[in-house]
Design an enzyme around this catalytic site. Sequence first.
Site, PDB file in Angstrom:
ATOM      1  CG  ASP A 133       6.497   1.986   4.637  1.00 59.82           C
ATOM      2  OD1 ASP A 133       6.451   1.601   5.811  1.00 59.82           O
ATOM      3  OD2 ASP A 133       7.546   2.305   4.072  1.00 59.82           O
ATOM      4  CE  LYS A 134       4.882   3.499  -0.214  1.00 64.05           C
ATOM      5  NZ  LYS A 134       5.794   2.956   0.805  1.00 64.05           N
ATOM      6  CD  GLU A 462      10.065   3.655   0.047  1.00 62.61           C
ATOM      7  OE1 GLU A 462       9.068   4.159   0.577  1.00 62.61           O
ATOM      8  OE2 GLU A 462      10.735   2.752   0.587  1.00 62.61           O
ATOM      9  CB  SER A 488      13.265   4.210   2.387  1.00 63.83           C
ATOM     10  OG  SER A 488      13.049   3.748   3.702  1.00 63.83           O
TER      11      SER A 488
END
Length: 572
Positions: A133-134, A462, A488
């Site tokens: 994700d990041k 999250e 999330s």
Amino acid sequence: MADRTRKHRSSLLTGTPGGADWAKRAAARAMLRAVNFTDDDFSKPIVTVACPFTNATPCNDHIRKLGDILSREIGAAGGKPFLFGTPVISDGETMGMEGMKYSLMSRDLIADCIETMHEGYAADGILTLSGCDKSIPGALMPILRNNAVGLTLYGGTILPGRYKGEDLTIVSAFEAVGAHGAGKMTDEELHQVECRSCPGAGSCGGMYTANTMASAIEAMGMSIPGSASHAAVDRQNRISPGKRKDCIDSVRALLGLLDRGIRARDIATREAFENAIAVMMALGGSTNGILHILALAHEADVPLSLDDFDRIGRNVPLLGNFKPFGKYVMADLDRIGGIPMVMKTLLGAGLLHGECLTVSGKTVAENVADAPVRPGGQDIFYSIDRPYSPAGRHITVIRGNLAPEGAVLKLSGKELDHHTGPARVFDREEEALDAILSGKIRKGDVIVIRYEGPKGGPGMREMLSPSAALMGAGLGKDVALVTDGRFSGGTHGIMVGHVAPEAQAGGPIAVVREGDRITINPGDRSISLEAGGTEIGERLSRWKAPELRYNRGVLGKYAKLVGSASKGAVTN
């Protein structure tokens, strides 16, 4: 690729053959010769290739292979690749533990690492890879920050697992934990879900944060058309043909950008960001998309606010039927045309800016001209006239005395008139999860998890573990969760995140008491604490900020630098 227009600045490193700086740069060239530079190579453009590889997570387990493919293609085209890695923190693996505090922080750290390598070596072009994700916004932020010549390439989605005739994703495992805790799943069933959810390399398969951001960046024009939906690997865990072609096409696109002198901010305009938001809303993307798109806009020096998401969301219907709220995964979207098909549909409805330039050198309208039209006879991606849900029913920005700067409500097509209930207050995610799993949460409750914001966490964890536990326990429609942390992309239910100001910064969420009545009203886009303004003010006057949980190390630095979630939680 050996062309002076392409080698537009790396002579600062190598010197210019026959130039006044040639002798001065002899020591640098001596070191470069040790890594296989030849005389001819000093006339070639240098391309930094950011390769955030780790075998710690399936999202990035294959990224080194993609980096090698890109490096070979750059070399074959006459350039010199500088391949390097970055940190990677898996959200899915660190969820619910202290390590998750490093996740959002890693976005800005990845960006800083890439900027350091690209600017430090005065490279001419840049190609960044991403997976978890990041790493996706982190891979684009430095390109926008420095208005570089370059683009980014998503490593690709994981293929779905299968159990009992249903597709599985990592969220299946999180929700299985909740179902198991509620006595609705046996030990063996939990084990089977665990073993089958992630069959190989690639990022989480639903319309979670990774696929949301890959789609948004393709819509923005900063990655090549079609690349967002291509799977990372095949069923034998080999790099997929589609992803191999993405590597080739990305290098070709980079050459075109260098030849034409097109820089990132020529592409990443305000209209391009509006395209990204529209695609995110149509697909049913993650609330994290708001946080990351705001951060990208900040780096591009494009004015963008929460109000822009609200404005665009009111006009774009929810068309995607994707997990976590729907049935399908990214691989299903790919087989019906991927993001080009999505963008063609939205452009035809007047919901995109077709004139925006992209890294292909073409406009959005030109890119999608030959894209497939939305096929009939399927319910993966709905039509504009018969959407999965009307406009304004996916992600909504809400405000009120509990969130003066704003908060983000994720509905994902659900009809919610309002939710009012007593606050159940927790100052850590782990405390809330324990309460859910031990049966202490009742229908109608409003769980408040605070001091989990960008500064307070730090790192804005999250809340997938508690939200998935609610779903698994059958409370997803009856219990709301409000937090200054994040959710999330796999979260669904009645979820309000990004509450700003956060508790650590003295936001009203800091003074919510056990049993206080909280009302969430999507219709008027509000969230309110029953205690009036005078009472809230009196409580805040007596409140003192707790000491930061980290005063040293990277989290200590982050807590001191990071800004509000309402502005993207950026550090510069």
